[in-house]
Design a protein around this motif. Structure first.
Motif, PDB file in Angstrom:
ATOM      1  N   LEU A  67      52.081 -83.845 -59.415  1.00  0.00           N
ATOM      2  CA  LEU A  67      52.880 -85.575 -59.119  1.00  0.00           C
ATOM      3  C   LEU A  67      53.927 -84.721 -59.437  1.00  0.00           C
ATOM      4  CD1 LEU A  67      50.706 -88.452 -60.444  1.00  0.00           C
ATOM      5  CD2 LEU A  67      51.210 -87.472 -58.353  1.00  0.00           C
ATOM      6  N   GLU A  68      54.318 -83.874 -60.120  1.00  0.00           N
ATOM      7  CA  GLU A  68      56.022 -83.416 -60.352  1.00  0.00           C
ATOM      8  C   GLU A  68      56.989 -83.021 -58.612  1.00  0.00           C
ATOM      9  OE1 GLU A  68      57.203 -81.335 -63.429  1.00  0.00           O
ATOM     10  OE2 GLU A  68      55.729 -82.457 -64.678  1.00  0.00           O
ATOM     11  N   THR A  69      56.081 -82.988 -57.919  1.00  0.00           N
ATOM     12  CA  THR A  69      56.791 -82.491 -56.450  1.00  0.00           C
ATOM     13  C   THR A  69      56.887 -83.327 -55.771  1.00  0.00           C
ATOM     14  OG1 THR A  69      54.602 -82.592 -55.598  1.00  0.00           O
ATOM     15  CG2 THR A  69      55.188 -80.137 -56.906  1.00  0.00           C
ATOM     16  N   GLU A  70      56.478 -84.673 -56.630  1.00  0.00           N
ATOM     17  CA  GLU A  70      57.011 -85.653 -55.415  1.00  0.00           C
ATOM     18  C   GLU A  70      58.481 -87.000 -56.191  1.00  0.00           C
ATOM     19  OE1 GLU A  70      52.975 -87.815 -55.464  1.00  0.00           O
ATOM     20  OE2 GLU A  70      54.107 -89.631 -56.870  1.00  0.00           O
ATOM     21  N   LEU A  71      58.985 -86.073 -57.523  1.00  0.00           N
ATOM     22  CA  LEU A  71      59.745 -87.016 -57.844  1.00  0.00           C
ATOM     23  C   LEU A  71      61.139 -86.964 -56.748  1.00  0.00           C
ATOM     24  CD1 LEU A  71      59.383 -85.563 -61.312  1.00  0.00           C
ATOM     25  CD2 LEU A  71      59.039 -87.952 -61.074  1.00  0.00           C
ATOM     26  N   SER A  72      62.036 -86.036 -56.482  1.00  0.00           N
ATOM     27  CA  SER A  72      62.544 -86.082 -56.038  1.00  0.00           C
ATOM     28  C   SER A  72      62.610 -86.921 -53.845  1.00  0.00           C
ATOM     29  CB  SER A  72      62.812 -84.552 -54.966  1.00  0.00           C
ATOM     30  OG  SER A  72      61.690 -84.211 -53.989  1.00  0.00           O
ATOM     31  N   TYR A  92      44.612 -89.259 -62.528  1.00  0.00           N
ATOM     32  CA  TYR A  92      44.820 -88.226 -63.843  1.00  0.00           C
ATOM     33  C   TYR A  92      46.135 -87.153 -63.778  1.00  0.00           C
ATOM     34  CZ  TYR A  92      40.277 -90.905 -63.892  1.00  0.00           C
ATOM     35  OH  TYR A  92      39.564 -91.925 -64.206  1.00  0.00           O
ATOM     36  N   PHE A  93      46.213 -86.880 -63.092  1.00  0.00           N
ATOM     37  CA  PHE A  93      47.777 -85.816 -62.512  1.00  0.00           C
ATOM     38  C   PHE A  93      48.576 -85.943 -63.007  1.00  0.00           C
ATOM     39  CE2 PHE A  93      44.798 -85.498 -58.811  1.00  0.00           C
ATOM     40  CZ  PHE A  93      44.211 -84.347 -59.270  1.00  0.00           C
ATOM     41  N   VAL A  94      49.586 -87.257 -64.124  1.00  0.00           N
ATOM     42  CA  VAL A  94      50.181 -87.300 -64.727  1.00  0.00           C
ATOM     43  C   VAL A  94      50.544 -86.298 -65.330  1.00  0.00           C
ATOM     44  CG1 VAL A  94      50.460 -90.161 -64.156  1.00  0.00           C
ATOM     45  CG2 VAL A  94      49.174 -88.987 -66.133  1.00  0.00           C
ATOM     46  N   THR A  95      52.216 -86.330 -65.857  1.00  0.00           N
ATOM     47  CA  THR A  95      52.771 -85.630 -66.831  1.00  0.00           C
ATOM     48  C   THR A  95      53.943 -86.363 -67.293  1.00  0.00           C
ATOM     49  OG1 THR A  95      54.450 -84.615 -65.493  1.00  0.00           O
ATOM     50  CG2 THR A  95      51.976 -83.181 -65.325  1.00  0.00           C
ATOM     51  N   PRO A 120      54.008 -90.918 -72.555  1.00  0.00           N
ATOM     52  CA  PRO A 120      55.592 -92.474 -72.354  1.00  0.00           C
ATOM     53  C   PRO A 120      55.718 -93.354 -71.507  1.00  0.00           C
ATOM     54  CG  PRO A 120      56.471 -90.110 -71.123  1.00  0.00           C
ATOM     55  CD  PRO A 120      54.663 -90.464 -71.692  1.00  0.00           C
ATOM     56  N   VAL A 121      55.261 -94.243 -71.734  1.00  0.00           N
ATOM     57  CA  VAL A 121      55.039 -95.583 -71.297  1.00  0.00           C
ATOM     58  C   VAL A 121      55.216 -96.826 -71.166  1.00  0.00           C
ATOM     59  CG1 VAL A 121      53.920 -94.579 -68.892  1.00  0.00           C
ATOM     60  CG2 VAL A 121      52.953 -95.868 -70.617  1.00  0.00           C
ATOM     61  N   ARG A 122      55.358 -97.808 -70.512  1.00  0.00           N
ATOM     62  CA  ARG A 122      55.593 -99.334 -71.396  1.00  0.00           C
ATOM     63  C   ARG A 122      54.292 -99.708 -71.602  1.00  0.00           C
ATOM     64  NH1 ARG A 122      56.189-103.166 -73.818  1.00  0.00           N
ATOM     65  NH2 ARG A 122      57.044-104.935 -73.365  1.00  0.00           N
ATOM     66  N   ARG A 123      53.247 -99.555 -71.161  1.00  0.00           N
ATOM     67  CA  ARG A 123      52.263-100.279 -71.105  1.00  0.00           C
ATOM     68  C   ARG A 123      50.975 -99.008 -70.658  1.00  0.00           C
ATOM     69  NH1 ARG A 123      53.808-104.400 -67.566  1.00  0.00           N
ATOM     70  NH2 ARG A 123      53.995-106.995 -68.624  1.00  0.00           N
ATOM     71  N   ILE A 124      50.501 -99.452 -71.479  1.00  0.00           N
ATOM     72  CA  ILE A 124      48.801 -98.529 -71.514  1.00  0.00           C
ATOM     73  C   ILE A 124      47.370 -99.420 -71.452  1.00  0.00           C
ATOM     74  CG2 ILE A 124      46.747 -97.186 -72.426  1.00  0.00           C
ATOM     75  CD1 ILE A 124      48.849 -95.637 -71.900  1.00  0.00           C
ATOM     76  N   ILE A 125      46.504 -99.227 -69.986  1.00  0.00           N
ATOM     77  CA  ILE A 125      46.008 -99.684 -69.879  1.00  0.00           C
ATOM     78  C   ILE A 125      44.309 -99.572 -70.297  1.00  0.00           C
ATOM     79  CG2 ILE A 125      44.361-101.638 -68.160  1.00  0.00           C
ATOM     80  CD1 ILE A 125      47.102-102.501 -67.151  1.00  0.00           C
TER      81      ILE A 125
END
Length: 344
Positions: A67-72, A92-95, A120-125
């Motif tokens: 997923l980091e490759t899509e940040l740009s 499942y690929f979050v960093t 590091p998020v506002r909410r977890i479900i």
């Protein structure tokens, strides 16, 4: 804007996308609130699932599994700079870096099935029945992350709200469902093993998903045998489940659909992220658990055949499982999540 970042394709199956679509539908249906909902997907196959449901879609065409490759590419998302945005992520690929970076565009909520690290998020479900609040409180104790936990939040479609299922004395119809992909044709292997052990007089209903590469093979099988029925692109899944006396299912979202209706089932895991749920269901006596297919395929197939035979021959066991399942969820989790996510 409400942004959903999710994918559903042959590699990862359709589960992530389908539960996000259910949440999005509940958000859209909220009274007195109009939300602009945009699905951000990594590929065209994923985008089609959301687009076919009428949602706006932006395709990143990013590298699968990284997923980091899509940040740009995020700045290209239409109106991304408008505030405030709510961003629901299901992958499942979050960093940590990925979540922090997209957090610059809005408040991030993460669907987390594992509970193994602090994100590091506002909410977890985590809507799973095994989600342990003390564990999550300890994990996120030094943060202001909101915790949305437990099976009261299982996002199910409205068709699973009904509770008309009745356990029949004689078992005649068996449902087999293994997810949208099933590259290894686990459904076919289960059918062959169970049919050989359970005896005659049963009808088998196999749900073959959009991404199943064995669709033609299974359809041919259904044309050859009167007691084998292949179901594809099922619209009334609850109706099909209610016609069956028991089910064999992988340990994904289908577990909660069956539970909401009260259909007795045998479950198994075919990936690590399904192990906790299937183990929990077996340990609590809610369903029969056959183990981890990805670790012991032959052993799991043997146990499935044994457990299916036990359910077929024991109406009291099926009735007991049905009653316990219904306590897992009332089917209204998507509406509860919509209320939570709709708060600005």
């Amino acid at each position: 804007m409400f942004i959903v970042r999710a994918d559903g394709n042959a590699k990862i199956g359709a589960g992530h996308m389908m539960r996000c679509l259910t949440i999005a539908d509940a958000l859209s249906a909220q009274r007195n609130e109009s939300k602009e909902i945009l699905f951000v997907c990594g590929d065209e196959h994923s985008a089609d699932l959301a687009g076919n449901r009428g949602y706006e879609v932006f395709v990143l065409e990013s590298e699968s599994g990284n997923l980091e490759t899509e940040l740009s590419l995020w700045p290209r998302i239409p109106e991304i700079e408008k505030e405030p945005n709510e961003i629901l992520v299901d992958s499942y690929f979050v960093t940590d870096r990925y979540l922090r970076e997209i957090g610059k565009y809005g408040r991030v909520t993460l669907l987390d099935d594992m509970g193994e690290k602090c994100f590091p998020v506002r909410r977890i479900i985590n809507y799973n029945a095994f989600a342990d609040r003390p564990h999550y409180v300890e994990l996120y104790g030094n943060t202001d992350t909101e915790l949305i936990l437990g099976s009261a939040y299982v996002p199910l479609r409205p068709q699973f709200h009904r509770k008309s299922y009745c356990v029949r004395e004689r078992a005649e119809n068996v449902l087999i469902t293994t997810g949208g992909g099933d590259n290894d044709n686990i459904a076919g292997r289960i059918l062959k093993r169970v049919e050989g052990e359970a005896g005659d007089g049963l009808d088998y209903h196999l749900i073959i998903g959009n991404f199943n590469p064995h669709f033609e093979e299974m359809r041919t099988l259904g044309e050859q045998y009167d007691n084998i029925h292949i179901h594809h692109n099922v619209q009334d899944m609850a109706g099909l489940m209610e016609q069956c006396d028991l089910a064999i299912t992988a340990g994904g979202s289908t577990v909660y659909e069956l539970a909401a209706l009260g259909v007795p089932f045998v479950c198994f895991s075919y990936a690590e992220n399904q192990e906790k749920l299937t183990d929990f269901l077996g340990r609590e006596g809610i369903a029969l658990a056959a183990g981890a297919y990805h670790k012991d395929p032959e052993g799991v197939l043997n146990r499935i055949a044994e457990q299916v035979t036990a359910l077929i021959n024991n109406c009291e066991l099926r009735d007991r499982c049905s009653l316990r399942e219904r306590k897992l969820t009332d089917g209204l989790g998507a509406e509860r999540l919509a209320e939570v996510l709709g708060v600005r």
